[in-house]
Design an enzyme around this catalytic site. Sequence first.
Site, PDB file in Angstrom:
ATOM      1  N   GLY A 300       0.800  -1.204   0.000  1.00 31.00           N
ATOM      2  CA  GLY A 300       0.000   0.000   0.000  1.00 31.00           C
ATOM      3  C   GLY A 300       0.837   1.261   0.000  1.00 31.00           C
ATOM      4  N   HIS A 301       0.256   2.339   0.541  1.00 31.45           N
ATOM      5  CA  HIS A 301       0.877   3.666   0.510  1.00 31.45           C
ATOM      6  C   HIS A 301       2.224   3.684   1.228  1.00 31.45           C
ATOM      7  CE1 HIS A 301       0.930   8.043   0.237  1.00 31.45           C
ATOM      8  NE2 HIS A 301       1.146   8.113   1.536  1.00 31.45           N
ATOM      9  N   PHE A 302       2.273   3.114   2.418  1.00 29.05           N
ATOM     10  CA  PHE A 302       3.522   3.031   3.165  1.00 29.05           C
ATOM     11  C   PHE A 302       4.169   1.678   2.875  1.00 29.05           C
ATOM     12  CE2 PHE A 302       1.642   6.502   5.602  1.00 29.05           C
ATOM     13  CZ  PHE A 302       2.743   7.294   5.883  1.00 29.05           C
TER      14      PHE A 302
END
Length: 324
Positions: A300-302
């Site tokens: 995901g984003h991180f």
Amino acid sequence: MAGRLHIHLKNRLFTVAAAAALLAACAPTAWAAPLVSSNSTTTYHRVEIDGVGIFYREAGPKDAPTIVLLHGFPTSSRQYEALIPLLAARYHIIAPDYPGFGQSDAPAPSAFPYTFDHLAKVMNDLLVRLRIERYSLYIHDYGAPVGFRMMLAHPARLDALITQNGNAYREGLGKKWPGISEYWADPEGHPEVLDAFLSFDTTMQRHTAGTSHPERYNPEAWISEFDHLSKPGQRAIQSALLYDYRTNVAAYPQWQAWLREHQPPTLVVWGANDPSFIAAGGAAFKQDVPDAEIHLLDAGHFALDEKTDEIAPLILDFMARHVE
């Protein structure tokens, strides 16, 4: 029974050994040896830049090529804790906190204009203070608008670009951005957008949304980030930056033109399941830098929360070929 068990164990050991040999044969050279992780060289510093106390982490040999790690929202240089020791064996690492984030000062917006232009100026001034004349940039989330401003202001200082969900293309904007654009048009008329942006649920989902391995995510990350967002004065700081983010989207064509002109060595390590900056944003770098190396990861984003051991070797291999 004992004989069958012995044969079963022997076959299992043969299978494991064969699989290990196959992986070793197929792995890239940079991945063959296990990474050495050590926090022994990481130091923590605070200096005053443009009247604001700026915190930064430093690691690795100072005579090695420098990599500057620019963090995302709403975290700090702490997001790079696991990555720093994996890179510091070969590179000089600088990981600062922006004003208003982490351990850096958070002056009121009346005393410090919270714009991405201003954050980039402070980061540039920090590197000048540290006498770092050349560097590679790792940009993530808010690190992209900060980093692109640094690149455009001082193109000769950049050795290489590494982007991990650091967006520079409209096709990389996910489903939440039309709502945010309504906030840009009328901030006072859409307080619910800011409320959602700063909420605990959204803070958690920035880490967990899109992952198939939620067990790899430490809840302390979003708990500490939400605690920071809940501090007095943070709502005003973050609302100013969210409103100013409209200037980043408007600047995308300029950033893309810069990439086309300068063709920096570019590595894209992108969490492909990020609902905010979607996979198309990572793939789009090929439009302007045809030699860009693109890796869309199941994360995901991180992405570093669960893919540090994949991202670090990609960086080490990329840097060895383009900077050393």
